[in-house]
Design a protein around this motif. Structure first.
Motif, PDB file in Angstrom:
ATOM      1  N   GLY A  61       0.812  -1.210   0.000  1.00 11.67           N
ATOM      2  CA  GLY A  61       0.000   0.000   0.000  1.00 11.67           C
ATOM      3  C   GLY A  61       0.844   1.258   0.000  1.00 11.67           C
ATOM      4  N   ILE A  62       0.237   2.347  -0.486  1.00 11.69           N
ATOM      5  CA  ILE A  62       0.854   3.674  -0.433  1.00 11.69           C
ATOM      6  C   ILE A  62      -0.016   4.530   0.467  1.00 11.69           C
ATOM      7  N   LEU A  63       0.553   5.019   1.547  1.00  9.11           N
ATOM      8  CA  LEU A  63      -0.165   5.896   2.470  1.00  9.11           C
ATOM      9  C   LEU A  63       0.366   7.315   2.310  1.00  9.11           C
ATOM     10  N   ILE A  64      -0.552   8.253   2.099  1.00  9.78           N
ATOM     11  CA  ILE A  64      -0.199   9.652   1.865  1.00  9.78           C
ATOM     12  C   ILE A  64      -0.806  10.500   2.977  1.00  9.78           C
ATOM     13  N   ASN A  65      -0.005  11.315   3.586  1.00  3.74           N
ATOM     14  CA  ASN A  65      -0.445  12.113   4.735  1.00  3.74           C
ATOM     15  C   ASN A  65      -1.240  13.340   4.269  1.00  3.74           C
ATOM     16  N   THR A  66      -2.337  13.064   3.593  1.00  2.00           N
ATOM     17  CA  THR A  66      -3.227  14.105   3.076  1.00  2.00           C
ATOM     18  C   THR A  66      -4.650  13.581   3.089  1.00  2.00           C
ATOM     19  N   GLY A  67      -5.570  14.368   3.638  1.00  2.00           N
ATOM     20  CA  GLY A  67      -6.958  13.939   3.679  1.00  2.00           C
ATOM     21  C   GLY A  67      -7.900  15.115   3.550  1.00  2.00           C
ATOM     22  N   SER A  68      -9.129  14.898   3.970  1.00  2.00           N
ATOM     23  CA  SER A  68     -10.161  15.913   3.757  1.00  2.00           C
ATOM     24  C   SER A  68      -9.906  17.193   4.555  1.00  2.00           C
ATOM     25  N   ARG A  69      -9.185  17.113   5.672  1.00  2.00           N
ATOM     26  CA  ARG A  69      -8.934  18.326   6.453  1.00  2.00           C
ATOM     27  C   ARG A  69      -7.944  19.261   5.754  1.00  2.00           C
ATOM     28  N   ASP A  70      -7.276  18.775   4.715  1.00  2.00           N
ATOM     29  CA  ASP A  70      -6.319  19.591   3.979  1.00  2.00           C
ATOM     30  C   ASP A  70      -6.959  20.348   2.819  1.00  2.00           C
ATOM     31  N   GLU A  71      -8.259  20.192   2.659  1.00  2.00           N
ATOM     32  CA  GLU A  71      -8.979  20.878   1.586  1.00  2.00           C
ATOM     33  C   GLU A  71      -9.321  22.311   1.976  1.00  2.00           C
ATOM     34  N   GLU A  72      -9.359  23.189   0.974  1.00  2.81           N
ATOM     35  CA  GLU A  72      -9.952  24.508   1.143  1.00  2.81           C
ATOM     36  C   GLU A  72     -11.472  24.355   1.105  1.00  2.81           C
ATOM     37  N   PRO A  73     -12.223  25.335   1.607  1.00  2.00           N
ATOM     38  CA  PRO A  73     -13.688  25.192   1.612  1.00  2.00           C
ATOM     39  C   PRO A  73     -14.288  24.836   0.255  1.00  2.00           C
ATOM     40  N   ASP A  74     -13.772  25.440  -0.837  1.00  2.00           N
ATOM     41  CA  ASP A  74     -14.330  25.138  -2.156  1.00  2.00           C
ATOM     42  C   ASP A  74     -13.817  23.801  -2.702  1.00  2.00           C
ATOM     43  N   GLU A  75     -12.918  23.149  -1.961  1.00  4.71           N
ATOM     44  CA  GLU A  75     -12.419  21.824  -2.350  1.00  4.71           C
ATOM     45  C   GLU A  75     -13.064  20.708  -1.533  1.00  4.71           C
ATOM     46  N   HIS A  76     -14.045  21.041  -0.702  1.00  7.23           N
ATOM     47  CA  HIS A  76     -14.657  20.052   0.188  1.00  7.23           C
ATOM     48  C   HIS A  76     -15.117  18.826  -0.598  1.00  7.23           C
ATOM     49  N   GLY A  77     -14.549  17.666  -0.269  1.00  2.33           N
ATOM     50  CA  GLY A  77     -14.852  16.418  -0.949  1.00  2.33           C
ATOM     51  C   GLY A  77     -13.852  16.040  -2.027  1.00  2.33           C
ATOM     52  N   LEU A  78     -12.896  16.920  -2.304  1.00  6.26           N
ATOM     53  CA  LEU A  78     -11.977  16.677  -3.415  1.00  6.26           C
ATOM     54  C   LEU A  78     -10.990  15.553  -3.128  1.00  6.26           C
ATOM     55  N   ALA A  79     -10.485  15.460  -1.901  1.00  5.97           N
ATOM     56  CA  ALA A  79      -9.539  14.377  -1.571  1.00  5.97           C
ATOM     57  C   ALA A  79     -10.190  13.022  -1.811  1.00  5.97           C
ATOM     58  N   HIS A  80     -11.444  12.875  -1.411  1.00  6.29           N
ATOM     59  CA  HIS A  80     -12.180  11.631  -1.623  1.00  6.29           C
ATOM     60  C   HIS A  80     -12.461  11.402  -3.109  1.00  6.29           C
ATOM     61  N   PHE A  81     -12.785  12.455  -3.837  1.00  4.78           N
ATOM     62  CA  PHE A  81     -13.061  12.320  -5.270  1.00  4.78           C
ATOM     63  C   PHE A  81     -11.799  11.890  -6.024  1.00  4.78           C
ATOM     64  N   ILE A  82     -10.646  12.394  -5.603  1.00  2.21           N
ATOM     65  CA  ILE A  82      -9.385  11.962  -6.228  1.00  2.21           C
ATOM     66  C   ILE A  82      -9.163  10.476  -5.991  1.00  2.21           C
ATOM     67  N   GLU A  83      -9.441  10.027  -4.770  1.00  2.00           N
ATOM     68  CA  GLU A  83      -9.305   8.588  -4.463  1.00  2.00           C
ATOM     69  C   GLU A  83     -10.142   7.740  -5.411  1.00  2.00           C
ATOM     70  N   HIS A  84     -11.329   8.209  -5.767  1.00  2.00           N
ATOM     71  CA  HIS A  84     -12.162   7.503  -6.744  1.00  2.00           C
ATOM     72  C   HIS A  84     -11.582   7.599  -8.160  1.00  2.00           C
ATOM     73  N   SER A  85     -11.135   8.799  -8.518  1.00  2.00           N
ATOM     74  CA  SER A  85     -10.777   9.091  -9.906  1.00  2.00           C
ATOM     75  C   SER A  85      -9.401   8.588 -10.302  1.00  2.00           C
ATOM     76  N   VAL A  86      -8.585   8.262  -9.322  1.00  2.74           N
ATOM     77  CA  VAL A  86      -7.211   7.853  -9.613  1.00  2.74           C
ATOM     78  C   VAL A  86      -7.160   6.537 -10.391  1.00  2.74           C
ATOM     79  N   PHE A  87      -8.257   5.782 -10.354  1.00  4.59           N
ATOM     80  CA  PHE A  87      -8.307   4.498 -11.066  1.00  4.59           C
ATOM     81  C   PHE A  87      -8.892   4.620 -12.473  1.00  4.59           C
ATOM     82  N   LYS A  88      -9.139   5.829 -12.949  1.00  3.95           N
ATOM     83  CA  LYS A  88      -9.902   6.006 -14.183  1.00  3.95           C
ATOM     84  C   LYS A  88      -9.060   6.171 -15.435  1.00  3.95           C
ATOM     85  N   GLY A  89      -7.800   5.854 -15.333  1.00  2.00           N
ATOM     86  CA  GLY A  89      -6.952   5.886 -16.523  1.00  2.00           C
ATOM     87  C   GLY A  89      -5.622   6.557 -16.261  1.00  2.00           C
TER      88      GLY A  89
END
Length: 409
Positions: free
Chosen positions: A30-58
């Motif tokens: 596994g690769i563990l990265i010290n970055t999560g949802s608390r590192d988002e700006e208000p307009d990025e809320h949900g982006l860390a999770h969306f990247i986790e989904h999108s990283v497998f898309k090509g």
């Protein structure tokens, strides 16, 4: 390289590797990265999770289907998750496919292209996940409780984000977030499996050594302004759902292990926890009652959750507060403490037998502390906890007037 129970290596770009050798034919990487949802700006809320989904898309050389097939065609599994403070990509596979897995994880992490067509499709998947969560009050209440406790702080925001923010995410936003938050000195590659360590180091250097060195410069915004809150939300549910809790010790705090033990006594996974005995076994008031303790880098959270019939709500809360009072005022006897310590040590030992759990656990420990204690060392720390330690922790965390409360009824 430091040889203890675990073998470690650091690449020139700062990415760290930790490995536990086993005789199992199954490997975990596994690769563990010290970055999560608390590192988002208000307009990025949900982006860390969306990247986790999108990283497998090509990636630059694979379509989404080929990414999944690369591991699944040989019987393995590929997965990922996001927390408030971490993003993790990981795989379980036959150990003979270590190189295949390392190459794929590297390709996903460094070469994903986030095609807009796939992003739009994945937005629908995440939207369904958000809606599903809203339909489950026993899950939703945990997010709303953190919003209550950490009000106004980035750690208060839920991980999934909002439909409005989700609709605005695009490839540019993803690449900007990665550039600003994915730092090589905040990445750990964790491995548990049957492979020669020198061979593993060569694989990791081959597939991860080329990454540009990026060091974290800015720290996280600290949380330090807790004010107890009390909120009642009217919900159309059969049961009343309730969360009680307080801020607790951060991940570096010397009393963290004592808090883990106290939480296990109160409402841990065992059926003989104090609250399970008090509410379920003796009173038949709750099917599910549990306590939890989460340690973040700068704060922590202790909470108790239960669901019960509406007419039993206040009585159940009174019983819980009575147990808290006992723990604050009455020291555990020698036999009681010994049993609690043995129970926690047994749970830790059993969990360490699960290769995937072990890989994730040692990876997180190495990410945060730059070391991993052996099971033997952890046991010594648990055995060193005294009745006085527990009563002092209880008086700091279980104080009634410091409790926040959230009720769905």
């Amino acid at each position: 390289m430091v040889e203890t129970d675990f073998l470690t290596h650091t690449l020139p770009n700062g990415i760290r590797l930790i490995h536990k050798s086993t005789d199992s034919p199954v490997g975990h990487l596994g690769i563990l990265i010290n970055t999560g949802s608390r590192d988002e700006e208000p307009d990025e809320h949900g982006l860390a999770h969306f990247i986790e989904h999108s990283v497998f898309k090509g990636t630059r050389k694979r379509r989404a289907f080929h990414i999944l097939s690369r591991i699944e065609d040989v019987g393995g599994e590929l997965n990922a998750y996001t927390t408030k403070e971490e993003t993790t990509l990981y795989s379980t596979f036959l150990a003979e496919f270590y190189e295949r897995t390392a190459e794929l994880l590297s390709d996903i992490l460094f070469n994903s292209v986030y095609p807009e067509k796939e992003l739009n499709r994945e937005k629908e998947v995440v939207l369904e996940e958000i809606n599903s969560y809203k339909d489950s009050p026993s899950e939703l209440i945990f997010d709303e409780f953190e919003e209550l406790v950490f009000d106004g702080h980035p750690i208060a925001r839920n991980i999934l984000g909002t439909p409005a923010n989700l609709a605005l995410f695009n490839r540019e936003a993803i690449l900007r977030f990665i550039s600003q938050n994915y730092h090589t000195d905040q990445m750990v590659i964790s491995s548990v499996g049957k492979i020669n360590f020198n061979a593993l180091v060569k694989l990791i250097e081959k597939y991860f050594g080329h990454a540009e060195t990026r060091l974290r410069q800015n720290g996280r915004r600290q949380f330090d302004n807790y004010i107890p809150g009390n909120r009642i939300v009217e919900k159309d549910t059969f049961q009343a759902h309730c969360l009680l809790g307080n801020v607790a010790f951060d991940v570096m705090h010397p009393r963290r292990i004592a808090m883990v033990l106290l939480n296990n006594i109160i409402g841990g996974q065992a059926m003989n926890s104090r609250l399970n005995m008090a509410l379920r076994e003796r009173q038949g008031m709750a099917y599910n009652i549990e306590s939890g303790y989460t340690a973040y880098t700068d704060t922590g959270l202790f909470n108790v959750y239960f669901g019960t019939d509406r007419e039993n709500l206040e009585k159940a809360i009174a019983l819980i507060l009575r147990e808290f009072k006992l723990l604050r005022e009455k020291k555990l006897g020698v036999l009681q403490l010994s049993k609690a310590q043995r129970q926690l040590m047994g749970q830790i030992a059993i969990s360490a037998e699960n290769g995937e759990d072990l890989m994730l656990t040692i990876g997180k420990s190495y990410l945060l502390f730059n070391k991993v204690d052996s099971v033997k060392t952890i046991f010594k720390k648990i055995e060193a906890i005294s009745p006085v330690d527990l009563i002092e922790v209880a008086n700091e965390v279980l104080e009634e007037n410091r409790m926040s409360r959230l009720v769905y009824r």
